[in-house]
Motif scaffolding. Sequence first.
Motif, PDB file in Angstrom:
ATOM      1  N   LYS A  32       7.663 -43.812-106.529  1.00 29.03           N
ATOM      2  CA  LYS A  32       9.082 -43.534-106.350  1.00 29.03           C
ATOM      3  C   LYS A  32       9.511 -42.520-107.410  1.00 29.03           C
ATOM      4  O   LYS A  32       9.300 -42.724-108.592  1.00 29.03           O
ATOM      5  CB  LYS A  32       9.882 -44.818-106.517  1.00 29.03           C
ATOM      6  N   THR A  33      10.119 -41.446-106.975  1.00 26.37           N
ATOM      7  CA  THR A  33      10.631 -40.483-107.926  1.00 26.37           C
ATOM      8  C   THR A  33      12.059 -40.862-108.282  1.00 26.37           C
ATOM      9  O   THR A  33      12.809 -41.363-107.441  1.00 26.37           O
ATOM     10  CB  THR A  33      10.602 -39.061-107.345  1.00 26.37           C
ATOM     11  N   ASP A  34      12.425 -40.637-109.498  1.00 26.09           N
ATOM     12  CA  ASP A  34      13.756 -41.002-109.954  1.00 26.09           C
ATOM     13  C   ASP A  34      14.773 -39.965-109.518  1.00 26.09           C
ATOM     14  O   ASP A  34      14.492 -38.779-109.427  1.00 26.09           O
ATOM     15  CB  ASP A  34      13.780 -41.115-111.482  1.00 26.09           C
ATOM     16  N   GLY A  35      15.982 -40.435-109.312  1.00 23.67           N
ATOM     17  CA  GLY A  35      17.081 -39.541-108.992  1.00 23.67           C
ATOM     18  C   GLY A  35      17.807 -39.162-110.268  1.00 23.67           C
ATOM     19  O   GLY A  35      17.395 -39.491-111.382  1.00 23.67           O
ATOM     20  N   ALA A  37      20.505 -39.275-113.215  1.00 20.73           N
ATOM     21  CA  ALA A  37      21.007 -40.437-113.944  1.00 20.73           C
ATOM     22  C   ALA A  37      22.419 -40.800-113.518  1.00 20.73           C
ATOM     23  O   ALA A  37      22.783 -41.976-113.482  1.00 20.73           O
ATOM     24  CB  ALA A  37      20.967 -40.164-115.442  1.00 20.73           C
ATOM     25  N   GLN A  39      23.626 -40.805-110.669  1.00 19.49           N
ATOM     26  CA  GLN A  39      23.676 -41.461-109.362  1.00 19.49           C
ATOM     27  C   GLN A  39      23.914 -42.960-109.522  1.00 19.49           C
ATOM     28  O   GLN A  39      24.435 -43.605-108.633  1.00 19.49           O
ATOM     29  CB  GLN A  39      22.386 -41.223-108.577  1.00 19.49           C
ATOM     30  N   VAL A  41      23.465 -47.150-110.667  1.00 20.33           N
ATOM     31  CA  VAL A  41      22.780 -48.348-110.215  1.00 20.33           C
ATOM     32  C   VAL A  41      23.744 -49.194-109.403  1.00 20.33           C
ATOM     33  O   VAL A  41      24.950 -49.028-109.474  1.00 20.33           O
ATOM     34  CB  VAL A  41      22.251 -49.162-111.420  1.00 20.33           C
TER      35      VAL A  41
END
Length: 80
Positions: A32-35, A37, A39, A41
């Motif tokens: 999973k690639t991170d989006g 910051a 965006q 939680v």
Amino acid sequence: MKRLFVLTFSVVALSALSACGEKPQTLGSGVKTDGAAYQGVQNQFAAPGWKAGDKTSWEQGLKARAQNSQNEYNKIGNSK
């Protein structure tokens, strides 16, 4: 004496070759690639009053945190 030399050489050679047995460490499938910051939680640990996905609000929060809680000059007061 010769047997001791051969045994010592064999142990040294085997220990030197044991480092060559490491498996390559590659990324597996399903990574999973991170989006971004800002965006956010979707849980209870988000800062109160902040909306996920609002980049300007995120940047303002970072500036406020840097000035209010991470700036040592503000913590100890102005000594001049």
